[in-house]
Scaffold this motif. Sequence first.
Motif, short mmCIF file in Angstrom:
data_model
loop_
_atom_site.label_atom_id
_atom_site.label_comp_id
_atom_site.label_asym_id
_atom_site.label_seq_id
_atom_site.Cartn_x
_atom_site.Cartn_y
_atom_site.Cartn_z
N GLU A 1 28.56 40.93 33.25
CA GLU A 1 28.11 39.34 33.61
C GLU A 1 27.12 39.39 34.51
O GLU A 1 27.11 39.94 35.71
N SER B 1 26.23 32.31 37.35
CA SER B 1 26.26 33.24 36.24
C SER B 1 25.35 32.69 34.96
O SER B 1 25.17 31.43 34.92
N GLN C 1 25.49 33.37 31.81
CA GLN C 1 26.20 33.09 30.84
C GLN C 1 27.18 31.94 30.96
O GLN C 1 27.10 30.91 30.00
#
Length: 304
Positions: free
Chosen positions: A145, A156, A158
Amino acid sequence: MLKRIIREFFFKIGFFPPFSKSKDNAIILMYHGVDSIGSKLFNSRHVSKSVFEKHLIFLKKNANIISLTDFFDKKFSKNKINIAITFDDGYENNYLYAVPLLKKYNIPASFFITGLNTTNCNILWADYLNIIEALWDKDIVVKEECYTKKNGHYTSIQTGVLLSESLRNENNNFNFKNELTIAIPEILNIIKKEKYIEYWKLMSDSEIQEISMNSLFEIGSHGFYHNNIGNLKDFEIEYELIKSKEYLENLISKPIISIAYPDGSYSKSALNIANACGYKIQLATEDYLSNDDVNDERIMSRQG
């Protein structure tokens, strides 16, 4: 931050209005680090040794300062506000700067220690995150990640979740935190510089033992891995609390009966599990989990 500024102002003028409505006219104070200059480069959890000494002089004059055990036993003065002093995290700067001053003024205090000395990760995840957010700008990859820096904080790519929130919640386990601390080898070298060491280095086993031998001081648990206990499953809570107790009792040869929850994170299950494990004293931070806990004599809140 505003509350802390107001409290600091009243400390300076010798007046106690912020504390006057406290339960039983009694307050548990929560400190973290005591450093040489009071730097806020990484966080606001450290106070300078000169300011800390001013606090002690003020409290010695205006309050009845007692041990945490006596505080829970309500051995209070009716004439003065009653104060217990606590330190979270177990920084070596407590040993170097706070302990000599506490000895100088003959003031009791409690120190809450993790079990990280027994692991290969000797820095608290919160300190490591504060340091990389202050000194690092490149993206970080942890277990596939990717986190990028936005407005001074790692997020993050994502999921858009802040790394700090991820560490408190879904990645609230030691393995992920350990992976984070080795993700940037360059940082591990930077923080070893003398000017940074006092902001993250933890007390050694021998320093903890030395403190525990002084009758002024009490040692308690701060969890084993410094995980947010309130976000763990029951079997994980029990494992952490038992493992912490065993480590500290073997180290100092005294019963460990107190726990200060890291980040103030606990749960109803944690209260019951800790009590069953022999923790007679449990501490939140500046807020309880719920208003019901105000009347639960197993746990007390503190002022930062």
